[in-house]
Write a protein that holds these residues in place. Structure first.
Motif, PDB file in Angstrom:
ATOM      1  N   ASP A  81       0.833  -1.197   0.000  1.00 53.41           N
ATOM      2  CA  ASP A  81       0.000   0.000   0.000  1.00 53.41           C
ATOM      3  C   ASP A  81       0.874   1.256   0.000  1.00 53.41           C
ATOM      4  O   ASP A  81       2.022   1.240   0.446  1.00 53.41           O
ATOM      5  N   ASP A  82       0.331   2.347  -0.511  1.00 53.52           N
ATOM      6  CA  ASP A  82       1.094   3.568  -0.726  1.00 53.52           C
ATOM      7  C   ASP A  82       1.698   4.111   0.563  1.00 53.52           C
ATOM      8  O   ASP A  82       2.855   4.553   0.580  1.00 53.52           O
ATOM      9  N   GLN A  83       0.953   4.090   1.650  1.00 56.30           N
ATOM     10  CA  GLN A  83       1.447   4.661   2.903  1.00 56.30           C
ATOM     11  C   GLN A  83       2.672   3.917   3.401  1.00 56.30           C
ATOM     12  O   GLN A  83       3.666   4.527   3.815  1.00 56.30           O
ATOM     13  N   THR A  84       2.634   2.587   3.356  1.00 59.67           N
ATOM     14  CA  THR A  84       3.785   1.785   3.766  1.00 59.67           C
ATOM     15  C   THR A  84       4.981   2.078   2.877  1.00 59.67           C
ATOM     16  O   THR A  84       6.121   2.174   3.347  1.00 59.67           O
ATOM     17  N   CYS A  85       4.730   2.227   1.583  1.00 62.63           N
ATOM     18  CA  CYS A  85       5.812   2.482   0.653  1.00 62.63           C
ATOM     19  C   CYS A  85       6.472   3.832   0.940  1.00 62.63           C
ATOM     20  O   CYS A  85       7.697   3.934   0.988  1.00 62.63           O
ATOM     21  N   VAL A  86       5.675   4.871   1.130  1.00 59.40           N
ATOM     22  CA  VAL A  86       6.221   6.208   1.367  1.00 59.40           C
ATOM     23  C   VAL A  86       7.104   6.227   2.611  1.00 59.40           C
ATOM     24  O   VAL A  86       8.144   6.892   2.636  1.00 59.40           O
ATOM     25  N   LYS A  87       6.728   5.484   3.623  1.00 56.44           N
ATOM     26  CA  LYS A  87       7.513   5.455   4.865  1.00 56.44           C
ATOM     27  C   LYS A  87       8.909   4.874   4.660  1.00 56.44           C
ATOM     28  O   LYS A  87       9.813   5.146   5.454  1.00 56.44           O
ATOM     29  N   SER A  88       9.067   4.080   3.610  1.00 52.09           N
ATOM     30  CA  SER A  88      10.379   3.463   3.359  1.00 52.09           C
ATOM     31  C   SER A  88      11.262   4.331   2.469  1.00 52.09           C
ATOM     32  O   SER A  88      12.422   4.000   2.248  1.00 52.09           O
ATOM     33  N   TRP A 110       7.241  11.061  -3.388  1.00 49.92           N
ATOM     34  CA  TRP A 110       6.154  10.204  -3.829  1.00 49.92           C
ATOM     35  C   TRP A 110       5.352  10.878  -4.931  1.00 49.92           C
ATOM     36  O   TRP A 110       5.176  12.099  -4.936  1.00 49.92           O
ATOM     37  N   CYS A 136       4.395   0.237  -5.427  1.00 50.68           N
ATOM     38  CA  CYS A 136       5.503  -0.468  -4.775  1.00 50.68           C
ATOM     39  C   CYS A 136       5.168  -1.936  -4.587  1.00 50.68           C
ATOM     40  O   CYS A 136       4.009  -2.307  -4.384  1.00 50.68           O
TER      41      CYS A 136
END
Length: 255
Positions: free
Chosen positions: A161-168, A175, A181
Motif C-alpha cells: 500500500d502507498d502509505q507503507t511504501c512512502v515510509k520506506s 512520492w 511499490c
C-alpha cells in the motif's frame, strides 16, 4: 565406479544455474525484451509488434541501440532470439522530475510473433495492496550486489500500500501518484535491473523505477504505475506507428 559417476552427475546438476529458484523457466515471459546499447543493459516489455514499454532510465540513447526479443540466456544464441534495431524513443514529459518514469520504444521492424515472442496486455485495472505479482529482469537478486546479465530472473512479490511504501522512502525521493511499490518484508524484492517488468494477472502493471529492495531487503521497490498511463501509451502508439518498415532515427524526447 558407476555409483561415483552417478553422484558426480547429480552433484553437477545440483550446481547448475538452471536449478536457481530465482531463474524464470526459460521463455516463460515471451514479452520480456533485453535492451542494450553502448551505455546500458536493461529490460523492456513488448506491448505491440512495434512497441516496447520501459523506464526513463532504461530508454536507449545510442544510435546503435538494439532490442533482443525471445531471450533467456543473453550470453548464448538459443535460436529463439530476434535482434531488432531501435528506431524511436518517446519519453513521457517531464521525465527529469519525480513525476514520471516511462518511455515508449519503437522498433525499426515489427517483431515476428512466435511462441517465444508475444506482447503482454496493457493494464485493464490498477493493482491492489497484497496482490501477488511477478517481477522479471536480468541482474542481481541479492541486496548491494552487482551481477552481469545472463539468465532471466523471476521473483514473486506482493503489492504494498502507498502509505507503507512512502515510509520506506529515503530523503531524496518524492512520492507521486504514478508510483506503485512491491516487495519488502514479506517477499524478496531485489532485482537489480533498471526496468524490471512487473506483471500481475497477465497484465503489464509496472516497470522498475527505484530498486530500493536492493539497498535494503526490508524495503519495497518502486515501479511506474502503468495503469495511470494507458491513455498516453495508446496515444503514442496510435500516432507514431509507421505505415512502412523503414527505420527512423532515435529521438531523445517528445511530449
Amino acid at each position: 565406479m558407476e555409483r561415483l559417476l552417478l553422484l558426480l552427475v547429480l552433484g553437477l546438476a545440483g550446481a547448475s544455474p538452471l536449478e536457481d529458484s530465482k531463474l524464470c523457466p526459460p521463455h516463460s515471459r515471451p514479452w520480456q525484451v533485453f535492451l542494450h546499447d553502448r551505455w546500458t543493459r536493461c529490460s523492456g516489455a513488448l506491448v505491440d509488434k512495434w512497441w516496447l514499454v520501459t523506464s526513463a532510465a532504461c530508454a536507449p540513447t545510442s544510435p546503435g541501440a538494439m532490442a533482443s526479443l525471445g531471450e533467456h540466456d543473453v550470453t548464448v544464441d538459443e535460436g529463439s532470439e530476434q535482434h531488432v534495431a531501435v528506431a524511436e524513443v518517446i519519453r513521457h514529459s517531464p521525465y527529469r522530475s519525480p513525476l514520471h518514469s516511462l518511455a515508449m520504444v519503437r522498433l525499426a521492424q515489427p517483431a515476428r510473433l512466435t511462441r517465444h515472442v508475444q506482447p503482454i496486455g496493457l493494464p485493464g485495472r490498477c493493482p491492489g495492496p497484497g496482490e501477488s505479482c511477478t517481477v522479471s529482469g536480468w541482474g542481481a537478486t541479492l541486496p548491494n550486489q552487482n551481477e552481469s546479465p545472463k539468465h532471466l530472473k523471476c521473483l514473486t512479490v506482493s503489492v504494498v500500500d502507498d502509505q507503507t511504501c512512502v515510509k520506506s522512502f529515503p530523503d531524496y525521493l518524492f512520492w507521486s501518484l504514478g508510483m506503485v511499490c512491491a516487495g519488502g518484508t514479506r517477499t524478496a524484492g531485489c532485482l537489480n535491473d533498471k526496468s524490471a517488468v512487473l506483471e500481475c494477472g497477465g497484465q503489464l502493471q509496472g516497470v522498475q523505477w527505484f530498486s530500493l529492495g536492493c539497498q535494503n531487503a526490508a524495503h519495497p521497490s518502486v515501479y511506474t504505475k502503468l495503469c495511470k498511463y494507458n491513455e498516453w501509451m495508446r496515444r503514442v502508439m496510435d500516432s507514431h506507428t509507421p505505415t512502412t518498415t523503414s527505420a527512423r532515427p532515435i529521438t531523445s524526447e517528445r511530449p
